[in-house]
Write a protein that holds these residues in place. Structure first.
Motif, mmCIF file in Angstrom:
data_model
loop_
_atom_site.group_PDB
_atom_site.id
_atom_site.type_symbol
_atom_site.label_atom_id
_atom_site.label_comp_id
_atom_site.label_asym_id
_atom_site.label_seq_id
_atom_site.Cartn_x
_atom_site.Cartn_y
_atom_site.Cartn_z
ATOM 1 N N VAL A 1 0.845 -1.199 0.000
ATOM 2 C CA VAL A 1 0.000 0.000 0.000
ATOM 3 C C VAL A 1 0.879 1.248 0.000
ATOM 4 O O VAL A 1 0.659 2.183 -0.776
ATOM 5 C CB VAL A 1 -0.978 -0.015 1.205
ATOM 6 N N HIS A 2 1.914 1.255 0.844
ATOM 7 C CA HIS A 2 2.796 2.422 0.934
ATOM 8 C C HIS A 2 3.513 2.711 -0.378
ATOM 9 O O HIS A 2 3.777 3.871 -0.695
ATOM 10 C CB HIS A 2 3.847 2.225 2.031
ATOM 11 N N LYS A 3 3.834 1.671 -1.118
ATOM 12 C CA LYS A 3 4.568 1.862 -2.381
ATOM 13 C C LYS A 3 3.738 2.545 -3.453
ATOM 14 O O LYS A 3 4.276 3.222 -4.320
ATOM 15 C CB LYS A 3 5.072 0.518 -2.901
ATOM 16 N N VAL A 4 2.425 2.373 -3.415
ATOM 17 C CA VAL A 4 1.607 2.913 -4.505
ATOM 18 C C VAL A 4 0.743 4.107 -4.121
ATOM 19 O O VAL A 4 0.313 4.854 -4.999
ATOM 20 C CB VAL A 4 0.730 1.805 -5.154
ATOM 21 N N VAL A 5 0.493 4.299 -2.842
ATOM 22 C CA VAL A 5 -0.286 5.470 -2.414
ATOM 23 C C VAL A 5 0.671 6.645 -2.300
ATOM 24 O O VAL A 5 1.663 6.579 -1.575
ATOM 25 C CB VAL A 5 -1.020 5.214 -1.080
ATOM 26 N N SER B 1 -6.388 -3.673 4.939
ATOM 27 C CA SER B 1 -7.389 -4.734 5.027
ATOM 28 C C SER B 1 -7.959 -5.064 3.652
ATOM 29 O O SER B 1 -8.075 -6.234 3.268
ATOM 30 C CB SER B 1 -8.520 -4.302 5.975
ATOM 31 N N PHE B 2 -8.307 -4.032 2.913
ATOM 32 C CA PHE B 2 -8.863 -4.202 1.568
ATOM 33 C C PHE B 2 -7.873 -4.941 0.662
ATOM 34 O O PHE B 2 -8.228 -5.905 -0.018
ATOM 35 C CB PHE B 2 -9.204 -2.824 0.993
ATOM 36 N N THR B 3 -6.624 -4.498 0.676
ATOM 37 C CA THR B 3 -5.602 -5.100 -0.176
ATOM 38 C C THR B 3 -5.332 -6.544 0.231
ATOM 39 O O THR B 3 -5.145 -7.410 -0.629
ATOM 40 C CB THR B 3 -4.315 -4.251 -0.143
ATOM 41 N N TYR B 4 -5.339 -6.813 1.511
ATOM 42 C CA TYR B 4 -5.167 -8.181 2.011
ATOM 43 C C TYR B 4 -6.264 -9.081 1.434
ATOM 44 O O TYR B 4 -6.021 -10.220 1.076
ATOM 45 C CB TYR B 4 -5.233 -8.176 3.542
ATOM 46 N N ASN B 5 -7.453 -8.539 1.303
ATOM 47 C CA ASN B 5 -8.598 -9.315 0.837
ATOM 48 C C ASN B 5 -8.646 -9.471 -0.679
ATOM 49 O O ASN B 5 -8.952 -10.549 -1.185
ATOM 50 C CB ASN B 5 -9.894 -8.684 1.353
ATOM 51 N N VAL B 6 -8.339 -8.412 -1.413
ATOM 52 C CA VAL B 6 -8.487 -8.470 -2.883
ATOM 53 C C VAL B 6 -7.181 -8.735 -3.614
ATOM 54 O O VAL B 6 -7.194 -9.059 -4.795
ATOM 55 C CB VAL B 6 -9.152 -7.189 -3.457
ATOM 56 N N GLY B 7 -6.061 -8.558 -2.932
ATOM 57 C CA GLY B 7 -4.761 -8.782 -3.555
ATOM 58 C C GLY B 7 -4.084 -7.493 -3.983
ATOM 59 O O GLY B 7 -4.743 -6.495 -4.287
ATOM 60 N N ILE B 8 -2.785 -7.537 -3.988
ATOM 61 C CA ILE B 8 -1.974 -6.361 -4.295
ATOM 62 C C ILE B 8 -2.204 -5.875 -5.722
ATOM 63 O O ILE B 8 -2.389 -4.679 -5.959
ATOM 64 C CB ILE B 8 -0.486 -6.660 -4.038
ATOM 65 N N GLU B 9 -2.219 -6.785 -6.691
ATOM 66 C CA GLU B 9 -2.389 -6.362 -8.087
ATOM 67 C C GLU B 9 -3.751 -5.729 -8.327
ATOM 68 O O GLU B 9 -3.858 -4.744 -9.067
ATOM 69 C CB GLU B 9 -2.147 -7.528 -9.046
ATOM 70 N N ASN B 10 -4.789 -6.281 -7.728
ATOM 71 C CA ASN B 10 -6.121 -5.681 -7.881
ATOM 72 C C ASN B 10 -6.144 -4.276 -7.297
ATOM 73 O O ASN B 10 -6.761 -3.363 -7.866
ATOM 74 C CB ASN B 10 -7.189 -6.554 -7.238
ATOM 75 N N PHE B 11 -5.488 -4.072 -6.161
ATOM 76 C CA PHE B 11 -5.414 -2.734 -5.582
ATOM 77 C C PHE B 11 -4.631 -1.794 -6.491
ATOM 78 O O PHE B 11 -5.060 -0.666 -6.746
ATOM 79 C CB PHE B 11 -4.795 -2.781 -4.179
ATOM 80 N N ARG B 12 -3.503 -2.247 -7.006
ATOM 81 C CA ARG B 12 -2.670 -1.403 -7.877
ATOM 82 C C ARG B 12 -3.414 -0.941 -9.121
ATOM 83 O O ARG B 12 -3.183 0.163 -9.620
ATOM 84 C CB ARG B 12 -1.418 -2.161 -8.310
ATOM 85 N N ARG B 13 -4.290 -1.775 -9.648
ATOM 86 C CA ARG B 13 -5.015 -1.444 -10.885
ATOM 87 C C ARG B 13 -6.358 -0.758 -10.628
ATOM 88 O O ARG B 13 -7.064 -0.416 -11.569
ATOM 89 C CB ARG B 13 -5.260 -2.725 -11.687
ATOM 90 N N SER B 14 -6.708 -0.570 -9.369
ATOM 91 C CA SER B 14 -8.060 -0.107 -9.035
ATOM 92 C C SER B 14 -8.300 1.374 -9.309
ATOM 93 O O SER B 14 -7.401 2.208 -9.220
ATOM 94 C CB SER B 14 -8.360 -0.397 -7.557
ATOM 95 N N THR B 15 -9.551 1.665 -9.597
ATOM 96 C CA THR B 15 -10.008 3.048 -9.695
ATOM 97 C C THR B 15 -9.873 3.720 -8.341
ATOM 98 O O THR B 15 -9.565 4.916 -8.255
ATOM 99 C CB THR B 15 -11.477 3.082 -10.183
ATOM 100 N N LEU B 16 -10.064 2.967 -7.286
ATOM 101 C CA LEU B 16 -9.915 3.475 -5.927
ATOM 102 C C LEU B 16 -8.540 4.128 -5.765
ATOM 103 O O LEU B 16 -8.436 5.275 -5.321
ATOM 104 C CB LEU B 16 -10.081 2.321 -4.925
ATOM 105 N N LEU B 17 -7.480 3.430 -6.138
ATOM 106 C CA LEU B 17 -6.123 3.964 -6.002
ATOM 107 C C LEU B 17 -5.932 5.182 -6.899
ATOM 108 O O LEU B 17 -5.335 6.183 -6.471
ATOM 109 C CB LEU B 17 -5.077 2.895 -6.321
ATOM 110 N N LYS B 18 -6.429 5.122 -8.116
ATOM 111 C CA LYS B 18 -6.290 6.263 -9.033
ATOM 112 C C LYS B 18 -6.950 7.511 -8.443
ATOM 113 O O LYS B 18 -6.381 8.602 -8.469
ATOM 114 C CB LYS B 18 -6.900 5.928 -10.391
ATOM 115 N N LYS B 19 -8.158 7.348 -7.910
ATOM 116 C CA LYS B 19 -8.864 8.484 -7.307
ATOM 117 C C LYS B 19 -8.125 9.000 -6.072
ATOM 118 O O LYS B 19 -7.996 10.214 -5.881
ATOM 119 C CB LYS B 19 -10.300 8.091 -6.948
ATOM 120 N N LEU B 20 -7.657 8.088 -5.246
ATOM 121 C CA LEU B 20 -6.948 8.491 -4.031
ATOM 122 C C LEU B 20 -5.707 9.309 -4.379
ATOM 123 O O LEU B 20 -5.498 10.397 -3.831
ATOM 124 C CB LEU B 20 -6.561 7.249 -3.210
#
Length: 152
Positions: free
Chosen positions: A75-79, A93-112
């Motif tokens: 999370v720290h590397k991409v936020v 918690s979210f990343t633990y559940n959905v996986g690192i790659e899904n978080f990296r590609r997410s609209t959530l991360l882009k918006k954040l």
């Protein structure tokens, strides 16, 4: 921010995430198949798990701590924006559940990272499906993660 401050902050966020993950995943000491058929053990761990496997409570706690540090680092590397501890815990918690790659590609991360914190946090409730099936446990988990994410 100093390395010491970052480590202390990360420790607080990991502690919050530990409670969140443990609550929603629950402790299962014998390996089982999760709702989509992935071998899982302890507090939702899927790495190198095989059916028939057993871990003690202590092993499960250590595994959770080790894995959450990995997810926190991811999370720290991409936020790229500052985060309050509750938001950081929610994203771990979210990343633990959905996986690192899904978080990296997410609209959530882009918006954040674009500064749209509210829009990013409001992406969480969209992640409640496993292989096309809406899971009530994920609905509850995402709402709690969203609530924490919105804390400034």
């Amino acid at each position: 921010m100093s390395i010491k401050s970052r480590l202390i902050g990360s420790s607080v966020s990991i502690a919050l995430a530990t409670g969140l993950v443990a609550n929603f995943e629950g402790l299962r000491q014998y390996a089982y198949l999760d709702p989509v058929g992935i071998p899982t053990i302890c507090y939702g761990s899927t790495s190198r798990v095989h059916l028939g496997q057993y871990k003690s409570k202590e092993e499960c706690q250590k595994l959770l701590e080790t894995e959450l540090k990995i997810y926190a680092d991811a999370v720290h590397k991409v936020v790229k924006v500052p985060m309050a501890h509750p938001r950081e815990a929610a994203l771990i918690s979210f990343t633990y559940n959905v996986g690192i790659e899904n978080f990296r590609r997410s609209t959530l991360l882009k918006k954040l990272n674009a500064g749209d914190t509210i829009g990013a946090c409001n992406e969480l409730p969209k992640w409640v499906y496993a292989r096309g099936v809406k899971l009530p446990g994920l609905v509850k988990r995402r709402e709690k993660e969203r609530e924490l994410c919105l804390i400034f």
